[in-house]
Write a protein that holds these residues in place. Sequence first.
Motif, PDB file in Angstrom:
ATOM      1  N   ASP A 148       1.126  -1.364   7.241  1.00  0.00           N
ATOM      2  CA  ASP A 148       2.279  -1.251   6.351  1.00  0.00           C
ATOM      3  C   ASP A 148       1.910  -0.943   4.906  1.00  0.00           C
ATOM      4  O   ASP A 148       2.604  -0.181   4.230  1.00  0.00           O
ATOM      5  CB  ASP A 148       3.124  -2.524   6.407  1.00  0.00           C
ATOM      6  CG  ASP A 148       4.030  -2.566   7.623  1.00  0.00           C
ATOM      7  OD1 ASP A 148       4.698  -1.553   7.892  1.00  0.00           O
ATOM      8  OD2 ASP A 148       4.059  -3.604   8.312  1.00  0.00           O
ATOM      9  N   SER A 149       0.846  -1.536   4.420  1.00  0.00           N
ATOM     10  CA  SER A 149       0.496  -1.343   3.013  1.00  0.00           C
ATOM     11  C   SER A 149       0.007   0.073   2.715  1.00  0.00           C
ATOM     12  O   SER A 149      -0.067   0.475   1.552  1.00  0.00           O
ATOM     13  CB  SER A 149      -0.571  -2.356   2.591  1.00  0.00           C
ATOM     14  OG  SER A 149      -1.756  -2.189   3.347  1.00  0.00           O
ATOM     15  N   ARG A 175       5.558  -7.383  10.336  1.00  0.00           N
ATOM     16  CA  ARG A 175       4.723  -6.426   9.611  1.00  0.00           C
ATOM     17  C   ARG A 175       3.379  -6.340  10.331  1.00  0.00           C
ATOM     18  O   ARG A 175       3.062  -7.149  11.203  1.00  0.00           O
ATOM     19  CB  ARG A 175       4.540  -6.858   8.154  1.00  0.00           C
ATOM     20  CG  ARG A 175       3.914  -8.214   7.985  1.00  0.00           C
ATOM     21  CD  ARG A 175       3.640  -8.525   6.514  1.00  0.00           C
ATOM     22  NE  ARG A 175       4.842  -8.686   5.736  1.00  0.00           N
ATOM     23  CZ  ARG A 175       5.495  -9.845   5.605  1.00  0.00           C
ATOM     24  NH1 ARG A 175       5.052 -10.931   6.212  1.00  0.00           N
ATOM     25  NH2 ARG A 175       6.570  -9.938   4.874  1.00  0.00           N
ATOM     26  N   ASP A 200       8.362  -4.248  -3.723  1.00  0.00           N
ATOM     27  CA  ASP A 200       8.019  -5.186  -2.658  1.00  0.00           C
ATOM     28  C   ASP A 200       9.272  -5.731  -1.988  1.00  0.00           C
ATOM     29  O   ASP A 200       9.298  -5.936  -0.765  1.00  0.00           O
ATOM     30  CB  ASP A 200       7.181  -6.345  -3.213  1.00  0.00           C
ATOM     31  CG  ASP A 200       5.772  -5.920  -3.594  1.00  0.00           C
ATOM     32  OD1 ASP A 200       5.315  -4.854  -3.117  1.00  0.00           O
ATOM     33  OD2 ASP A 200       5.122  -6.645  -4.371  1.00  0.00           O
ATOM     34  N   ARG A 243      10.535  -3.149   0.502  1.00  0.00           N
ATOM     35  CA  ARG A 243       9.704  -3.140   1.712  1.00  0.00           C
ATOM     36  C   ARG A 243       9.952  -4.394   2.546  1.00  0.00           C
ATOM     37  O   ARG A 243       9.971  -4.349   3.780  1.00  0.00           O
ATOM     38  CB  ARG A 243       8.230  -3.000   1.332  1.00  0.00           C
ATOM     39  CG  ARG A 243       7.847  -1.585   0.884  1.00  0.00           C
ATOM     40  CD  ARG A 243       6.370  -1.458   0.582  1.00  0.00           C
ATOM     41  NE  ARG A 243       6.044  -2.062  -0.711  1.00  0.00           N
ATOM     42  CZ  ARG A 243       6.111  -1.407  -1.862  1.00  0.00           C
ATOM     43  NH1 ARG A 243       6.483  -0.124  -1.903  1.00  0.00           N
ATOM     44  NH2 ARG A 243       5.784  -2.010  -3.001  1.00  0.00           N
TER      45      ARG A 243
END
Length: 272
Positions: free
Chosen positions: A67-68, A63, A30, A33
């Motif tokens: 994105d996920s 974001r 995380d 990212r």
Amino acid sequence: MSVDAQALRTRPSVAQPEAAQVQAVWAQTDAERDAAYALRYEVFVAEFGGTGPLVDQAARRERDQFDSFCDHLLLCDLARGTPGAPAIVGATRVMRAEQAARAGGFYTEGEFDITPLCASGRRLLELGRTCLHPDYRGGSAMRVLWGALAGYVAEHQIEILFGTASFAGTDLARLAPSLTLLGARYLAPASLRVTACGSGRRPLELMPLEDIDRLAAMRDVPALIKAYLKLGGVVGEGAFVDHAFNTTDVCLVLDTARMNTAQSRIYTGAPG
């Protein structure tokens, strides 16, 4: 915008001799990212003046809802940043068709009709949110990024890469020479020709071709778009004016099967 150096050094990376301190790694945490989101904020929001529903102004992060579902590639300069935490100087995200299915579609579909690509039956990869720190634009950093992408493309047997790429601003009079030149010289063949759609659609051909200073027009084309073109990339029909993001977007398409030997060497980072 930095991440743990030891973790980065233990992973496979791609680097060019003239940019030995710049390495490309795939984000796995995380925090990594988040470093991409921070760089994207500085480029797309602070520099370009864009915004969006998920932009966090207080934390300076950009974001969105895709994105996920994406894989995120980082460019790290091991010579910059704080001790043990190299600076993140570039980022892009990629999404394969199976990831897009879970996300509800590709990001590009909000601006372009990509039916020809989806109907081709070939394996697709969308590139998006590509950005570089200003100090790294137009140089070898982009080759490092493409070298890392080449490995990913081979691993997942990707045949067509595509995605939107942006000109800063929405002043079509200023952008007219570059957009017109792209439409005249690099329009995609019918089998790959995506088309701008929706209220933001604008034509690429905005002025007579004979009135264009072609050298100046190409000089004003952003580095990412030039990189696609050097590899044999083409542009879709029309542009999309994104007022919220303060950009004018074109859709780039790269068919890996159409690259010649010289283009393949650039793409993979192989010696000439």
